[in-house]
Design an enzyme around this catalytic site. Structure first.
Site, PDB file in Angstrom:
ATOM      1  CB  SER A 127      -0.903   0.003   1.246  1.00 43.29           C
ATOM      2  OG  SER A 127      -1.519   1.264   1.422  1.00 43.29           O
ATOM      3  CE1 TYR A 152      -4.386  -2.084   4.776  1.00 47.01           C
ATOM      4  CE2 TYR A 152      -3.686   0.139   4.187  1.00 47.01           C
ATOM      5  CZ  TYR A 152      -4.058  -1.136   3.813  1.00 47.01           C
ATOM      6  OH  TYR A 152      -4.115  -1.477   2.483  1.00 47.01           O
TER       7      TYR A 152
END
Length: 330
Positions: A127, A152
């Site tokens: 990501s 995350y």
């Protein structure tokens, strides 16, 4: 070839599995079908896939160690595209344990399956969030990523390090893809493009964080899938090439983004143009875990594959809005 696609009922997983099936590959998709967002939307995606003769589906949680071991042993996949994860920055602030289960334990299970079953290439989702508060733009794959600002992001960076370790120890070719704000038809309801479109069409206000002083490198789903498909066909070389000899492992990382950041207010303007409806905007402060901008340097991807994402924002937004209106009968 025989592929495992994890997260096949998810946004990127669905599109990737469909593309592989259309290319004639055998694809087994797995997903745990959790209720982080609409299970009905996930089932609708799967209904599109189940019509493909070379696609099969198993409901399976990647955090289930025994179940994943049996899956790998039984099916003997040639390549794995790992797109299952617990997504969402803000959700990780309230539900940290599900990120540890899916993104850490689940990823170990994927790595172990590849290790013990001769998988020739593991491609996995990372990501743009790993760049944290990086002030250097555009974000390049050799930038420092030591300071994630959400759990995350930390789990995604951990995945990169874990994959490198397995590549080094067991010579498993691994490629991590840092996705930049993916949007398009069949997109996730928890992401801004979907939430903004829904609110605008329902004449509801939308929250604009950091008072609109944010930008994102919005990347259309077809471009992301094209990058995935091209990369899966380019496993990292072993240590017979100078770069890998220095690195010591058949492991690589790439950004997949448009390479053209857009201010959040301009993105809302694209949705307004596509819907013909003016948004009701509520300006809000920056939220914990958010970053002010993302911007992908995709030169490494282009050098390796000859491909750069190119779908213009207004074209991509219009396609998404058209899908949304058709799917929800607006």
């Amino acid at each position: 070839m025989k592929f495992l696609v994890t997260g096949a009922a998810g946004f990127i997983g669905f599109h990737t599995a469909m593309r592989l099936c259309q290319a004639g590959h055998q694809v087994l998709g797995i997903d745990n079908l959790n209720d982080y967002y609409s299970v009905e939307l996930k089932q609708a995606r799967l209904s599109q896939l189940t019509g493909m003769p070379n696609f099969s589906f198993i409901q399976q949680d990647i955090a289930d160690r025994d179940g994943m071991q049996v899956l790998f042993q039984k099916h003997q996949f040639e390549r794995v595209i790992h797109l299952a994860a617990q997504a969402g920055v803000r959700y990780s602030l309230e539900n940290p344990h599900v990120y540890a289960d899916a993104n850490l334990s689940g990823f170990v299970n994927i790595l172990e399956g590849c290790r013990h079953n001769a998988v020739s290439h593991l491609v996995y989702a990372s990501s743009s969030s790993v760049y944290g508060m990086n002030s250097k733009v555009p974000f390049a794959i050799d930038d420092a990523v030591d300071c994630p600002i959400s759990l995350y992001a930390a789990t995604k960076r951990a995945n990169e390090l874990m994959a490198h370790t397995y590549a080094h120890l067991y010579r498993i070719p691994t490629t991590g893809l840092r996705f930049f704000t993916v949007y398009g038809p069949w997109g996730r309801p928890d992401m801004a493009p979907f939430k903004f479109t829904k609110a605008i069409l329902d004449s509801q206000p939308i929250d604009i964080y950091n008072n609109g002083d944010m930008s994102r490198d919005f990347t259309y789903i077809d471009d992301v899938v094209e990058g995935i498909v091209r990369i899966q066909g380019c496993p990292p070389p072993y240590a017979d090439e100078s770069e890998q000899a220095r690195q010591g492992a058949p492991a690589r990382l790439f950004n997949i983004g448009l390479g053209s950041p857009v201010r959040l207010l301009d993105f809302v303007g694209c949705i307004e143009a596509a819907t013909g409806v003016q948004a009701i905007k509520h300006m809000q402060p920056m939220q914990p875990g958010d970053v002010p901008q993302t911007w992908a340097d995709t030169s490494a991807l282009a050098q390796r594959t000859g491909f750069r994402p190119e779908t213009p924002l207004q074209e991509g937004v219009t396609r998404f809005v058209d899908w949304y209106c058709d799917f929800y009968g607006v």
